[in-house]
Design a protein around this motif. Sequence first.
Motif, PDB file in Angstrom:
ATOM      1  N   ARG A  13      -4.230  -6.708   5.606  1.00 21.44           N
ATOM      2  CA  ARG A  13      -4.925  -5.954   4.470  1.00 21.44           C
ATOM      3  C   ARG A  13      -3.881  -4.980   4.083  1.00 21.44           C
ATOM      4  O   ARG A  13      -2.893  -4.643   4.727  1.00 21.44           O
ATOM      5  CB  ARG A  13      -5.898  -5.025   5.467  1.00 21.44           C
ATOM      6  N   GLN A  14      -4.126  -4.655   2.835  1.00 22.00           N
ATOM      7  CA  GLN A  14      -3.177  -3.806   2.230  1.00 22.00           C
ATOM      8  C   GLN A  14      -1.913  -4.579   2.132  1.00 22.00           C
ATOM      9  O   GLN A  14      -1.748  -5.481   2.060  1.00 22.00           O
ATOM     10  CB  GLN A  14      -3.052  -2.083   2.815  1.00 22.00           C
ATOM     11  N   ASP A  15      -0.706  -3.807   2.762  1.00 23.20           N
ATOM     12  CA  ASP A  15       0.702  -4.158   2.607  1.00 23.20           C
ATOM     13  C   ASP A  15       1.113  -4.718   3.977  1.00 23.20           C
ATOM     14  O   ASP A  15       1.566  -6.072   3.951  1.00 23.20           O
ATOM     15  CB  ASP A  15       1.658  -3.377   2.358  1.00 23.20           C
ATOM     16  N   ARG A  16       0.812  -4.484   5.142  1.00 25.87           N
ATOM     17  CA  ARG A  16       1.192  -5.100   6.363  1.00 25.87           C
ATOM     18  C   ARG A  16       0.110  -5.109   7.362  1.00 25.87           C
ATOM     19  O   ARG A  16      -0.049  -6.537   7.861  1.00 25.87           O
ATOM     20  CB  ARG A  16       2.278  -4.362   6.744  1.00 25.87           C
ATOM     21  N   PRO A  17      -0.452  -4.146   7.966  1.00 23.39           N
ATOM     22  CA  PRO A  17      -0.998  -4.499   9.259  1.00 23.39           C
ATOM     23  C   PRO A  17      -2.371  -5.312   8.857  1.00 23.39           C
ATOM     24  O   PRO A  17      -2.897  -5.334   7.885  1.00 23.39           O
ATOM     25  CB  PRO A  17      -1.586  -3.033   9.599  1.00 23.39           C
ATOM     26  N   GLY A  18      -2.795  -5.849  10.152  1.00 24.61           N
ATOM     27  CA  GLY A  18      -4.114  -6.809   9.943  1.00 24.61           C
ATOM     28  C   GLY A  18      -4.388  -7.440  11.364  1.00 24.61           C
ATOM     29  O   GLY A  18      -3.616  -7.509  12.231  1.00 24.61           O
ATOM     30  N   ALA A  92       4.109  -0.198   0.870  1.00 24.39           N
ATOM     31  CA  ALA A  92       3.581   1.113   1.586  1.00 24.39           C
ATOM     32  C   ALA A  92       2.370   0.753   2.570  1.00 24.39           C
ATOM     33  O   ALA A  92       1.396  -0.076   1.959  1.00 24.39           O
ATOM     34  CB  ALA A  92       3.223   2.171   0.608  1.00 24.39           C
ATOM     35  N   SER A  93       2.317   1.232   3.647  1.00 22.97           N
ATOM     36  CA  SER A  93       0.981   1.161   4.428  1.00 22.97           C
ATOM     37  C   SER A  93       1.076   2.295   5.257  1.00 22.97           C
ATOM     38  O   SER A  93       1.635   3.075   5.475  1.00 22.97           O
ATOM     39  CB  SER A  93       1.356  -0.061   5.585  1.00 22.97           C
ATOM     40  N   LEU A  94      -0.192   2.599   5.726  1.00 25.94           N
ATOM     41  CA  LEU A  94      -0.624   3.748   6.490  1.00 25.94           C
ATOM     42  C   LEU A  94      -0.326   3.394   7.797  1.00 25.94           C
ATOM     43  O   LEU A  94      -0.623   2.529   8.537  1.00 25.94           O
ATOM     44  CB  LEU A  94      -2.376   3.891   6.392  1.00 25.94           C
ATOM     45  N   VAL A  95       0.235   4.405   8.713  1.00 25.54           N
ATOM     46  CA  VAL A  95       0.588   4.257  10.301  1.00 25.54           C
ATOM     47  C   VAL A  95      -0.603   4.152  10.992  1.00 25.54           C
ATOM     48  O   VAL A  95      -0.670   3.192  11.720  1.00 25.54           O
ATOM     49  CB  VAL A  95       1.436   5.516  10.595  1.00 25.54           C
ATOM     50  N   VAL A  96      -1.748   4.703  10.580  1.00 25.07           N
ATOM     51  CA  VAL A  96      -3.034   4.470  11.274  1.00 25.07           C
ATOM     52  C   VAL A  96      -3.573   2.871  11.278  1.00 25.07           C
ATOM     53  O   VAL A  96      -4.269   2.535  12.311  1.00 25.07           O
ATOM     54  CB  VAL A  96      -4.191   5.531  10.856  1.00 25.07           C
ATOM     55  N   GLU A  97      -3.144   2.314  10.155  1.00 21.76           N
ATOM     56  CA  GLU A  97      -3.519   0.846  10.020  1.00 21.76           C
ATOM     57  C   GLU A  97      -2.795   0.085  11.054  1.00 21.76           C
ATOM     58  O   GLU A  97      -3.352  -0.793  11.696  1.00 21.76           O
ATOM     59  CB  GLU A  97      -3.422   0.344   8.719  1.00 21.76           C
ATOM     60  N   PHE A  98      -1.541   0.228  11.125  1.00 20.90           N
ATOM     61  CA  PHE A  98      -0.696  -0.671  12.424  1.00 20.90           C
ATOM     62  C   PHE A  98      -1.286   0.064  13.700  1.00 20.90           C
ATOM     63  O   PHE A  98      -1.568  -0.843  14.605  1.00 20.90           O
ATOM     64  CB  PHE A  98       0.585   0.083  12.270  1.00 20.90           C
ATOM     65  N   GLU A  99      -1.534   1.249  13.921  1.00 19.55           N
ATOM     66  CA  GLU A  99      -2.058   1.734  15.205  1.00 19.55           C
ATOM     67  C   GLU A  99      -3.462   1.071  15.514  1.00 19.55           C
ATOM     68  O   GLU A  99      -3.600   0.639  16.616  1.00 19.55           O
ATOM     69  CB  GLU A  99      -2.209   3.168  15.226  1.00 19.55           C
TER      70      GLU A  99
END
Length: 192
Positions: A13-18, A92-99
């Motif tokens: 999703r978005q740029d990285r996390p998923g 850019a990605s949100l830290v909370v998405e990785f978490e």
Amino acid sequence: MSDDRPRPVTVARQDRPGGAVQDEALAERVAEFWDAARRTAGRVGRAAGAGERVEEWSEDAAPPDAWAFGDSPRLADELLALVLAGRKTAAASLVVEFEDVGDPLPVAGDLSIVLDGRGEPGALIRTTQVEIVPFADVTAEHAWLEGEGDRSIESWRAEHQRAWRGSLVALGRELDPSMLVVCERFTVLFPA
């Protein structure tokens, strides 16, 4: 994001996390792309750790994570085209998405295979710099390097607020100026 063959390939999703998506045919195409890319892109492997330089390739070295930019196939294609044209050299990605998905934050030296909107490998990239800053402190330079829209910080903020609003609602959160953003720079090592 994934590491073993055949294996789940993460489409972001978005740029990285998923979350991981199991697709053996896609995993095979990613492995084939990796075999071609690693021979052309130089001796940068994962044997010693994510993206660390090694003296020689191991034939069983796992492909790096595979993911797509954006939150739709159309956007994945558009953003990959900007990457391949040399206009987009940051994300850019949100830290909370990785978490939320338990993925590690990117670090300089990481390799990634960027997928197009159909999930086909489009480029091998290397992360060259990572900075974590509050949303309010993302710079105009970073917005320019992302290469999207008119490349202004105002446009960047408006578009990222829109894009992140949906994923944050799913997490029960709202975007605020202090929310941490992973600002990542990268270079293309091997285009498809």
